[in-house]
Design an enzyme around this catalytic site. Structure first.
Site, short mmCIF file in Angstrom:
data_model
loop_
_atom_site.label_atom_id
_atom_site.label_comp_id
_atom_site.label_asym_id
_atom_site.label_seq_id
_atom_site.Cartn_x
_atom_site.Cartn_y
_atom_site.Cartn_z
CE LYS A 90 -4.24 -1.70 0.13
NZ LYS A 90 -5.16 -1.49 -1.02
CD GLU A 114 -10.17 4.07 0.62
OE1 GLU A 114 -10.11 5.30 0.51
OE2 GLU A 114 -9.39 3.31 0.00
CB SER A 144 0.04 -7.92 -1.49
OG SER A 144 -0.95 -8.69 -0.84
#
Lengths: 279, 410
Positions: free
Chosen positions: B103, B125, B392
């Site tokens: 991210k 969010e 990830s």
């Protein structure tokens, strides 16, 4: 031939006053109560009815209208039922304009062509679809205009003079000025700022301008009515409705009168304000 | 649908990937997303912005992330395969990035852009909390106010990340509306943005939302695939044969896939969350179990009922618990360039434990979905097949939840 929306704004202007536009959510808290309310609104003083199409994810709405939509959906409301309610209403009232207001997905899933045909047949006059800016005009706006339905666009405080012409280009019926940056039912509109904004919009269009999103009380409706062609009240009516529901969100005998009483007081306030001489 | 000449040129000027994408937002937000598009295009063309990105990725995020040959997992799966079968499995180690997931690649890009635009307040969010943590981290690094919207259900099941965000100075707002998960957090972030238009930058965490977000977030995440390409050429002397990644909104997958879209020899698999199983109706597999619709600013595949009302997604993984998917994935699905499959909660949980024991790497529950399908696919492929799975995120955040499911009290 004039549309119902044109005729109604012209009649209000002839009386030297703004139109009262009332918003309620279709199917809130249930089909029968909502239909009875729809039928009672004109006699209570509503000049134009905005009928909210419930959606699970109403991104521009505050807690009151979010909850109203969820109540309606829990009671089984669908777009088809909303159109059926308008059809029933129209059988008894051929003059009060009805505008459907909501989000694009239920219409998209229903099918645009089928929706426009059914809405026209039911007696719907116009559409306000919050998440369809001019950049997406091919989706619904242009087909709606072709089908003889007004596509009423929102203009906002962030819509500057450079952008206004694009926003107004395919707008029909009236312009809905969103008086605050924000969601429905939260901040209170500033009448002075609204007056300036309405004047600015009117430099770009001959259409009537109705103002909503921050109008909560008869007093604030009157203040806005001095400077606009229409005043939209929604969350305050929903709040009045909700306050009468029982602990399981069911209608009570107090539900209908609570909303119509507030509409009457709003109508009285709006009618008590003489518009400034037409600019 | 006819295959285009290139899969890497989208979206068009209006943000469309074929039928999908677009700008379905309230008028209040339109000027803001047009400004954002202009600012992003200017930044992309500015060498100073690229230099700042490159330095941040290297010295703060810790890139490049390794491409790691998962030898014991490979051997384990070969042991159960026919002779000569069992693909060679590589992990792209995005879990080693600062903040523990992919991210941060995107957040760095958006925060540097927000600084160029003079925005002082950042909203985001988050589902699993990985995007929220990355955003809170970069806001701390650059001294910006940070407000993170998180569904109340996710606040409860991702407690470690909630605490991390607070430690980093962010305000975490539990969202009580709707299903109280990621979609509702996104609704609430959009409501904040429409209210605070002048000073606020909305840092979206995935390849969804109105144009330019899907393309912009993809660009920031494409470092994953770009590095993988170079690393695989160096290690094996050729391109991988297949790529596989989990998909909620789809940013880690798009980041890995995009640099390979025009290499037809590379097979591409996206893994959606099948929850309790697709037939149960309790899942988050938008492509497998959904239809095209419009939500959160874009047209894409959505889980919904016959009236266009959005359904509640279900997944063991908060990061995949979303009823939509990035519009470019919808387009890759319809064009057939990528293949989308799904893994259940139970399969993900099994892969979570398997990879921990075999490789000494505790994956997040999100990539555990991709690992579950690696375990299905690898034994059906020959030994010289090179498969890259995007690891990830790391599983530290999931430890309390998994312990609870496995009946261990911490």
């Amino acid at each position: 031939m004039s549309t119902r929306i044109e005729t109604r704004f012209r009649a209000c202007a002839a009386e030297g006053r703004a139109a009262l536009v009332t918003f309620v959510t279709a199917g809130d808290p249930d089909f029968d109560t909502s239909l009875a309310l729809l039928k009672a609104l004109p006699a209570a003083g509503a000049d134009i009815i905005e009928f909210g199409v419930p959606f699970t994810d109403p991104m521009a709405d505050g807690p009151a209208i979010q909850a109203a939509g969820l109540r309606a959906l829990a009671a089984g409301q669908t777009l088809a039922k909303t159109l059926a309610m308008v059809k029933t209403f129209r059988a008894g009232d051929d003059t009060t304009p009805v505008v459907l207001m909501g989000y694009y997905n239920p219409v998209y899933v229903y099918g645009v062509e089928r929706f426009l045909a059914d809405a026209k047949a039911a007696g719907v006059d116009g559409l306000v679809v919050v998440d369809l800016p001019p950049e997406e005009d091919n989706e619904l706006c242009l087909p709606a205009l072709a089908a003889g339905l007004d596509f009423i666009r929102l203009a906002t405080p962030t819509t500057d003079d450079k952008r206004l012409p694009a926003v107004l280009k395919h707008t029909a019926g009236f312009v809905y000025y969103v008086s605050i940056t924000g969601i429905t039912g939260m901040a209170q509109a500033d009448p002075t700022a609204v007056g300036t904004a309405v004047t600015r919009i009117k430099r770009h269009t001959a259409l009537p301008v109705a103002v909503g999103f921050g109008v909560k009380t008869p007093e604030s409706a009157a203040a806005i009515a001095a400077n606009a062609d229409g005043v939209v009240v929604g969350s305050a009516l929903i709040d009045a409705l909700r306050a009468t529901l029982d602990s399981e969100d069911r209608a009570t005998p107090a539900t209908l009168p609570a909303v119509t009483d507030l509409v009457s007081r709003l109508a009285e306030a709006v009618r008590g304000v003489r518009r400034q001489a037409a600019e | 649908m006819n295959a285009p000449n290139s899969f890497r040129t989208g979206p068009d000027d209006n943000g469309h990937f074929g039928l999908f994408g677009g700008r379905f937002v309230a008028e209040t937000l339109m000027p803001l997303i047009l400004d954002l598009e202009t600012a992003y295009n200017e930044a992309k063309a500015d060498p100073a912005y690229k230099a700042e990105m490159d330095a941040g990725l290297k010295h703060y995020v810790g890139r490049p992330s390794p491409l790691y040959y998962a030898e014991r997992l490979t051997e384990y799966l070969r042991a159960g395969a026919a002779p000569g079968m069992g693909a060679k499995i590589y992990f792209k180690r995005e879990e080693l990035n600062h903040t523990g997931s992919h991210k941060v690649n995107n957040v760095l890009g958006q925060i540097l852009l927000a600084r160029r635009m003079g925005k002082k307040r950042i909203i985001a969010e988050t589902g699993a909390g990985q995007h929220g943590v990355a955003t809170a981290t970069l806001c701390a690094r650059y001294g910006l106010e940070c407000v993170v919207y998180m569904g109340a259900v996710d606040v409860a099941r991702q407690a470690p990340n909630v605490f991390r965000m607070k430690m980093l100075g962010a305000s975490v707002v539990p969202v009580q509306s709707g299903s109280k998960t990621l979609k509702d957090a996104m609704n609430e972030a959009l409501r904040d943005w429409v209210t605070n238009v002048s000073d606020t930058f909305y840092c979206i965490g995935t390849v969804a939302g109105p144009h330019p977000y899907p393309a912009m977030v993809r660009d920031f995440q494409s470092i994953i695939g770009t590095e993988t390409r170079e690393q695989m050429l160096e290690m094996e002397g050729r391109l991988p044969d297949s790529l596989i990644a989990c998909i909620g909104g789809g940013s880690n997958a798009m980041g890995l896939f995009h640099p390979f879209l025009d290499d037809p020899s590379v097979q591409i698999f996206g893994v959606e969350a099948a929850g309790h199983g697709i037939p149960s109706g309790q899942h988050a597999a938008s492509l497998t179990g959904g239809r095209p619709g419009v939500l959160h600013g874009n047209r894409t595949y959505l889980l919904m009922d016959g009236d266009g009302q959005i359904a509640e997604a279900h997944s063991i993984s908060a990061g995949l618990d979303y009823p939509g998917i990035g519009p470019e994935h919808s387009w890759l699905h319809d064009t057939g360039r990528a293949t989308y499959i799904s893994a259940t909660d139970d399969e993900a949980l099994a892969a979570f434990q398997l990879v921990a024991k075999l490789e000494g790497i505790i994956p997040a529950l999100e990539p555990a979905h991709a690992l579950a399908k690696v375990a299905d696919l690898a034994p059906t492929l020959p030994e010289d097949h090179l498969m890259v799975v995007n690891l990830s995120g790391r599983g530290d955040k999931d430890i309390p939840q998994v312990a609870d499911i496995l009946g261990t009290s911490l």
